[in-house]
Design a protein around this motif. Sequence first.
Motif, mmCIF file in Angstrom:
data_model
loop_
_atom_site.group_PDB
_atom_site.id
_atom_site.type_symbol
_atom_site.label_atom_id
_atom_site.label_comp_id
_atom_site.label_asym_id
_atom_site.label_seq_id
_atom_site.Cartn_x
_atom_site.Cartn_y
_atom_site.Cartn_z
ATOM 1 N N GLN A 27 0.827 -1.217 0.000
ATOM 2 C CA GLN A 27 0.000 0.000 0.000
ATOM 3 C C GLN A 27 0.858 1.263 0.000
ATOM 4 N N LYS A 40 0.871 4.351 -2.640
ATOM 5 C CA LYS A 40 0.712 5.766 -2.267
ATOM 6 C C LYS A 40 1.821 6.601 -2.910
ATOM 7 N N ASP A 45 -9.550 9.202 2.590
ATOM 8 C CA ASP A 45 -9.769 7.925 3.290
ATOM 9 C C ASP A 45 -10.700 7.035 2.486
ATOM 10 N N GLU A 46 -11.637 7.649 1.782
ATOM 11 C CA GLU A 46 -12.503 6.932 0.836
ATOM 12 C C GLU A 46 -12.863 7.903 -0.285
ATOM 13 N N MET A 82 -15.717 12.399 -1.245
ATOM 14 C CA MET A 82 -14.713 11.756 -0.393
ATOM 15 C C MET A 82 -15.079 11.803 1.084
ATOM 16 N N LYS A 129 -12.670 12.359 4.289
ATOM 17 C CA LYS A 129 -11.314 12.751 4.656
ATOM 18 C C LYS A 129 -11.286 13.048 6.162
ATOM 19 N N CYS A 182 -4.420 8.749 -4.245
ATOM 20 C CA CYS A 182 -4.558 7.643 -3.288
ATOM 21 C C CYS A 182 -4.322 6.294 -3.947
ATOM 22 N N SER A 219 -7.177 0.981 -2.775
ATOM 23 C CA SER A 219 -8.025 0.496 -1.664
ATOM 24 C C SER A 219 -8.997 1.563 -1.179
ATOM 25 N N LYS A 220 -8.756 2.824 -1.553
ATOM 26 C CA LYS A 220 -9.614 3.921 -1.067
ATOM 27 C C LYS A 220 -10.886 4.082 -1.906
ATOM 28 N N ARG A 221 -10.927 3.421 -3.057
ATOM 29 C CA ARG A 221 -12.072 3.562 -3.967
ATOM 30 C C ARG A 221 -13.224 2.692 -3.469
ATOM 31 N N PHE A 256 -15.354 3.659 6.193
ATOM 32 C CA PHE A 256 -14.365 4.386 6.991
ATOM 33 C C PHE A 256 -15.137 5.347 7.903
#
Length: 231
Positions: free
Chosen positions: A3, A7, A87-88, A95, A97, A120, A123-125, A132
Amino acid sequence: MNQDELKKAAARAALAELAALPPHSLIGIGTGSTVDHFIDALAGSGTRIRGAVSSSEASSERLAAHGIPLVRLDDAETLPLYIDGADEIDHGFNMIKGGGGALTREKIIAAAAQRFICICDASKRVATLGRFPLPVEVIPMARVQVAREIVRLTGGEARWREGFITDNGNCILDIHGLAIADPRALESDLNQIAGVVSNGLFARRGADVLLLAAAERVWRGERQSSAASSR
Ligand code: 5RP
């Protein structure tokens, strides 16, 4: 790639977005481990910017350590670009955040910027925001009262991020157990609770560009103009 390597790949890809800027532009800088990689890549790239408007003490320290000039938002007449993680992020580039607790300053700088570039790893999608925990920055004396109101409004569980104080001297409540059907509406509704400073939904001002790093490549996407113009 793990990960952190993803990033780093997303962060490096963001350097190309700076190429279109006039020399000596100012940029806005977010907060978090992906942004840390961006700051490091920027410092090593030789890209000439006039300085950065930073969203947190942590990012300011890192920028200063690299000798990148810090500029107050008050002194930034235009801010063509804001670069930050998430975060997502969903398919409409809304998003969540604030995992790092810098959501309020991030939101202020994002609002001032002409373009928001989200960096990002894949995994954030998500299809639906909310797995989250959604951070909400709260005035300390209102914490318990706001937590009750959040439960009433959302049906989620509002957990105090104990021991954490934001750069603005406030506390954070993280809302667990959400599946957010209408991010714009929830963002507005949470802001109506007395004692809430801001919340980590970035839907009214979502990302314009997403750089999403997966194992095979960094995917670049632009938000549909209809979504952008409804802002
Ligand atoms: C900080 C943020 C960050 O953008 C978010 O938490 C993502 O962090 P990371 O890049 O470390 O995964 O909103 O307030």
